[in-house]
Enzyme design. Structure first.
Site, PDB file in Angstrom:
ATOM      1  N   GLU A 164      14.314   7.262  -5.074  1.00  0.00           N
ATOM      2  CA  GLU A 164      13.104   6.516  -5.415  1.00  0.00           C
ATOM      3  C   GLU A 164      13.465   5.198  -6.131  1.00  0.00           C
ATOM      4  OE1 GLU A 164      10.206   6.478  -4.516  1.00  0.00           O
ATOM      5  OE2 GLU A 164       9.037   5.489  -6.065  1.00  0.00           O
TER       6      GLU A 164
ATOM      7  N   CYS B 277      -3.667  -3.756   7.628  1.00  0.00           N
ATOM      8  CA  CYS B 277      -4.886  -4.456   7.996  1.00  0.00           C
ATOM      9  C   CYS B 277      -6.042  -3.930   7.151  1.00  0.00           C
ATOM     10  CB  CYS B 277      -5.245  -4.349   9.462  1.00  0.00           C
ATOM     11  SG  CYS B 277      -4.053  -5.121  10.553  1.00  0.00           S
TER      12      CYS B 277
ATOM     13  N   ASN C 112      -7.875  -2.608  13.159  1.00  0.00           N
ATOM     14  CA  ASN C 112      -6.736  -2.033  12.448  1.00  0.00           C
ATOM     15  C   ASN C 112      -6.196  -0.928  13.335  1.00  0.00           C
ATOM     16  OD1 ASN C 112      -4.933  -1.007  10.582  1.00  0.00           O
ATOM     17  ND2 ASN C 112      -6.476   0.167   9.474  1.00  0.00           N
ATOM     18  N   GLY C 113      -4.887  -0.947  13.610  1.00  0.00           N
ATOM     19  CA  GLY C 113      -4.300   0.095  14.467  1.00  0.00           C
ATOM     20  C   GLY C 113      -3.528  -0.549  15.601  1.00  0.00           C
TER      21      GLY C 113
ATOM     22  N   ARG D  33      -3.473  -4.444   1.789  1.00  0.00           N
ATOM     23  CA  ARG D  33      -3.246  -3.696   3.027  1.00  0.00           C
ATOM     24  C   ARG D  33      -2.492  -4.520   4.065  1.00  0.00           C
ATOM     25  NH1 ARG D  33      -6.586   0.858   3.288  1.00  0.00           N
ATOM     26  NH2 ARG D  33      -6.166   0.974   5.489  1.00  0.00           N
TER      27      ARG D  33
ATOM     28  N   TRP E   1      -1.843  -7.204   8.921  1.00  0.00           N
ATOM     29  CA  TRP E   1      -0.408  -6.878   8.894  1.00  0.00           C
ATOM     30  C   TRP E   1       0.008  -6.887  10.356  1.00  0.00           C
ATOM     31  CZ3 TRP E   1       2.914  -3.030  10.733  1.00  0.00           C
ATOM     32  CH2 TRP E   1       4.172  -2.974  10.123  1.00  0.00           C
TER      33      TRP E   1
ATOM     34  N   GLU F 132      12.301  -2.545  -1.914  1.00  0.00           N
ATOM     35  CA  GLU F 132      11.022  -3.099  -1.471  1.00  0.00           C
ATOM     36  C   GLU F 132      10.527  -4.227  -2.367  1.00  0.00           C
ATOM     37  OE1 GLU F 132       7.609  -0.457  -1.333  1.00  0.00           O
ATOM     38  OE2 GLU F 132       8.248   0.611  -3.120  1.00  0.00           O
TER      39      GLU F 132
ATOM     40  N   LYS G 270      12.481   1.492  -4.657  1.00  0.00           N
ATOM     41  CA  LYS G 270      11.717   0.509  -5.440  1.00  0.00           C
ATOM     42  C   LYS G 270      12.447  -0.835  -5.456  1.00  0.00           C
ATOM     43  CE  LYS G 270       8.035   2.482  -6.436  1.00  0.00           C
ATOM     44  NZ  LYS G 270       8.130   3.026  -5.129  1.00  0.00           N
TER      45      LYS G 270
ATOM     46  N   HIS H 110      32.868  11.476  -1.129  1.00  0.00           N
ATOM     47  CA  HIS H 110      33.077  11.712   0.309  1.00  0.00           C
ATOM     48  C   HIS H 110      32.895  10.437   1.130  1.00  0.00           C
ATOM     49  CE1 HIS H 110      33.490  15.968  -0.389  1.00  0.00           C
ATOM     50  NE2 HIS H 110      32.390  15.938  -1.144  1.00  0.00           N
TER      51      HIS H 110
ATOM     52  N   LYS I  66       0.266  -1.699   2.038  1.00  0.00           N
ATOM     53  CA  LYS I  66       0.095  -0.509   1.212  1.00  0.00           C
ATOM     54  C   LYS I  66      -0.148   0.739   2.046  1.00  0.00           C
ATOM     55  CE  LYS I  66      -0.595   1.547  -2.767  1.00  0.00           C
ATOM     56  NZ  LYS I  66       0.601   1.821  -3.559  1.00  0.00           N
TER      57      LYS I  66
HETATM   58  O1  M6R Z   1      -0.085   6.363   1.395  1.00  0.00           O
HETATM   59  P1  M6R Z   1       1.183   7.169   1.490  1.00  0.00           P
HETATM   60  O2  M6R Z   1       1.528   7.883   0.236  1.00  0.00           O
HETATM   61  O3  M6R Z   1       1.148   8.113   2.675  1.00  0.00           O
HETATM   62  O4  M6R Z   1       2.311   6.101   1.796  1.00  0.00           O
HETATM   63  C1  M6R Z   1       3.617   6.508   2.066  1.00  0.00           C
HETATM   64  C2  M6R Z   1       4.595   5.354   1.956  1.00  0.00           C
HETATM   65  O5  M6R Z   1       4.268   4.349   2.889  1.00  0.00           O
HETATM   66  C3  M6R Z   1       4.610   4.735   0.563  1.00  0.00           C
HETATM   67  O6  M6R Z   1       4.932   5.686  -0.405  1.00  0.00           O
HETATM   68  C4  M6R Z   1       5.631   3.586   0.483  1.00  0.00           C
HETATM   69  O7  M6R Z   1       6.910   4.094   0.628  1.00  0.00           O
HETATM   70  C5  M6R Z   1       5.489   2.831  -0.843  1.00  0.00           C
HETATM   71  N1  M6R Z   1       5.364   1.421  -0.599  1.00  0.00           N
HETATM   72  C6  M6R Z   1       6.652   2.978  -1.742  1.00  0.00           C
HETATM   73  O8  M6R Z   1       6.509   2.294  -2.934  1.00  0.00           O
END
Ligand code: M6R
Length: 619
Positions: free
Chosen positions: A488, A2, A102-103, A27, A76, A495, A492, A511, A614
């Site tokens: 990682e 949000c 937001n929250g 956001r 969101w 997502e 990527k 395993h 984000k």
């Molecule tokens: O703002 P932050 O670094 O605390 O966010 C953590 C995760 O939400 C963030 O890294 C998320 O996994 C990304 N979308 C990954 O690309």
């Protein structure tokens, strides 16, 4: 999670709010809405499900709104689907109070039942709407002299959970009020105009003078500035800060997507993280240090807490911290940390990594750690955010704004910052001598150049990505620091491209997961340097052979000159030679590009992947 903007000043509020929402859309993009108080005191609202463009279309058909007080919201969804009715702002029964949020208001069900019993008509499924009706009650129950800020204060006393609330009221056409608890809110102080926003990008085109707001505070904004009080009504002070980047940093700069721009910015971002970190006597410098060197010397255990990509940066850091400091270091997902009752005391150092500085899981983890007397050091990219404020010390990654939902340049900044913290700990504890720390920093300072070199030769990865766009799944394998890099790479791809992807320690494959290998399955292998941990290198070459023997299409990331992998690689992606602990700063790059290009080849929006936001400000 949000995006919120509030405005009071001399410009048309609808324009300021829309411009702010364009910058905040990363956001959340399930719906958007706007409220403006006209000079005659009438409150106008518009809201639409879907991306901001849907709201813009509606507003384009609306007669010009004259009001210069207003607010906007991009959502969101948490409570209630992404529909017009659930979009913010929400209004009370009289249509004079509008609220954006937001929250999560955790006790909203009880409050809603109470309001409905008292005859209020609630029109949405959201937790937010109860606030508008509670304010309506607070205003009607109180003396006529009671302000909208007083009413909001009363209501905040009844709310459980995390919230940033911004409220406009037709009875107060020159004021916007806001409240915050465990959710982001910053103030922008312009010339005859004041902004309230989830982050500074919303008002950066108007002012770079900002004010950090503490927890449990009410902000009353007028054209002249703000008045701050706590929830008991006691005046409090905000912390002023200057935003050290300008509006161009928050724009695409000719790239079709922010993510592509942010990938390309990595050499500079990394250099900025490292800039000025060495003092004249060769020591490492943190940003805000409210801990003494003795506190760091007393540390006997390190925990790293973070989420998502930041968690992967923490996993990489573990190898360096343990190697350089000889301290035990555990890495925890922040969302799990406090629930398993970790053993913490005043000799424990908790390192919280967060790009946004607002991730609620991470914030709650550090609050828990501090309650147990542990010291908390934040690694963060966002000045004025909550996590640094709630920590004992902070090191900013200084990567500039990251708008693409997928973290790229800030991941590199986080890894580099963690390495600096590891060296700092080793230095104050006397485990490494000054010249050893200096030699490591010198190697780190070479990395922006190597990152640039890697990106300059990345074109073949784009072509490969287009070939892989129809793959059903992709596996990623690594050992040592290559294992978090594999995680990682898989994150990527999940997502951005919505593909099934998994990262495994290469040795663990046999395993169980090796059963997943079938002819043609792409398997990306991150190979450690043969010059560093040579045992590891030999082992992973065997692992490549094992998957290749079962028909996998092996995509091997190996450093220049590593010929051992050539016979078993369907494709080789070369990266420059680096010391083992620094290798993730280059081996991650092809994985970012691979995921981004596969997603683009599948016709997806890499800046705003589905279901994501984000900044994740709910638990
Ligand atoms: O703002 P932050 O670094 O605390 O966010 C953590 C995760 O939400 C963030 O890294 C998320 O996994 C990304 N979308 C990954 O690309």
């Amino acid at each position: 999670m949000c995006g919120i903007i509030g405005y009071v000043g001399g410009k048309p509020a609808v324009e300021v709010a829309l411009e702010g929402l364009r910058r905040l859309e990363y956001r959340g993009y399930d719906s958007a809405g706007i409220a403006v108080v006209d000079p005659d005191g009438s409150l106008r609202t518009r809201r639409r499900a879907g991306k901001l463009a849907n709201l813009e279309k509606v507003l384009a058909e609306t007669d010009g709104w004259a009001g210069t007080t207003g607010m906007g919201h991009t959502r969101w969804a948490t409570h209630g689907g992404p529909t017009d009715a659930n979009a913010h702002p929400h209004v009370d029964c009289t249509g004079t109070v509008a609220v954006i949020h937001n929250g999560i208001i955790e006790n909203f069900a009880a409050l809603r039942a109470e309001l409905e019993r008292a005859g209020h008509q609630l029109a949405s499924e959201t937790d937010t709407e109860v606030v508008a009706h509670l304010i309506e009650d607070a205003l009607s129950a109180a003396e006529p002299t009671v302000t909208i800020a007083d009413a909001l204060r009363v209501v905040c006393g009844r709310l459980e959970g995390a919230f940033t609330l911004v409220v406009t009221h037709s009875g107060s056409p020159d004021t916007v009020v806001a409240a915050r608890r465990n959710s982001p809110l910053v103030v922008g102080l312009g010339d005859g105009e004041t902004f309230l926003a989830s982050d500074v990008s919303a008002f950066i085109a108007h002012t770079r003078a900002a004010l950090e707001i503490g927890q449990n505070q009410i902000v009353e904004a007028t054209r002249a500035g703000v008045t701050l009080t706590d929830f008991a009504g006691t005046p409090v002070e905000g912390r002023p800060f200057h935003v050290d980047w300008d509006v161009s940093a928050a724009e695409k700069g000719g790239f079709p997507y922010f993510m592509l721009k942010e990938i390309s910015e990595q050499p500079t971002a990394l250099a900025d993280t490292l800039r000025g970190r060495l003092s004249d006597d060769g020591g490492i410098v943190l940003d805000e240090e409210r801990l003494s060197e003795q506190d760091f010397r007393d540390v006997d255990k390190v925990f790293i807490v973070a989420c998502g990509t930041a968690y992967h940066a923490g996993l990489i850091a573990k190898y360096a911290v343990e190697h350089w400091t000889r301290l035990p270091c555990e890495v925890e997902m922040a969302s799990e940390f406090r629930y398993r009752d970790p053993v913490l005391d005043r000799s424990t150092l908790v390192i919280a990594i967060s790009q946004s500085g607002e991730t609620l899981d991470t914030l709650m983890a550090i609050k828990h750690a501090r309650e147990q007397k542990a010291r908390v050091l934040a690694i963060c990219n966002t000045n004025g955010s909550t996590i640094p404020r709630e920590s004992d010390a902070v090191l900013y990654t200084r990567c500039g704004p990251e708008v693409g939902v997928a973290a790229t340049k800030t991941f590199l900044g986080q890894v580099a910052a963690c390495l600096l913290v590891g060296l700092f700990l080793a230095q104050v504890r006397g485990v490494l001598y000054g010249d050893e720390v200096g030699a490591n920093v010198a190697m780190l300072q070479q990395m922006p150049g190597l990152v640039e070199q890697t990106l300059a030769t990345i074109e073949p990865v784009r072509a490969l990505a287009r070939e892989l766009a129809d793959a059903k799944a992709v596996l990623f394998l690594g050992r040592h620091v290559g294992y978090p890099v594999a995680l990682e790479g898989a994150l990527k791809l999940k997502e951005l491209a919505y593909m099934h992807a998994e990262g495994f320690p290469a040795g663990e494959l046999k395993h169980g997961p090796i059963a997943l290998i079938e002819p043609g399955l792409p398997v990306v292998v991150i190979v450690p340097s043969p010059r560093g941990r040579s045992v590891l290198h030999g082992k992973i070459v065997s692992n490549i052979q094992e998957v290749r023997a079962r028909g996998a299409r092996t995509i091997v990331i190996a450093e220049e000159g590593d010929t051992d992998v050539e016979p078993y690689a369907s494709h080789i992606i070369r990266v420059p030679r680096t010391p083992t602990l620094l290798a993730p700063l280059v081996t991650t790059l092809p994985l970012q590009v691979l995921a981004c290009e596969i997603a683009l080849a599948r016709g997806l929006d890499v800046d705003q992947p589905r279901n994501l936001a984000k900044s994740v400000t709910v638990e």
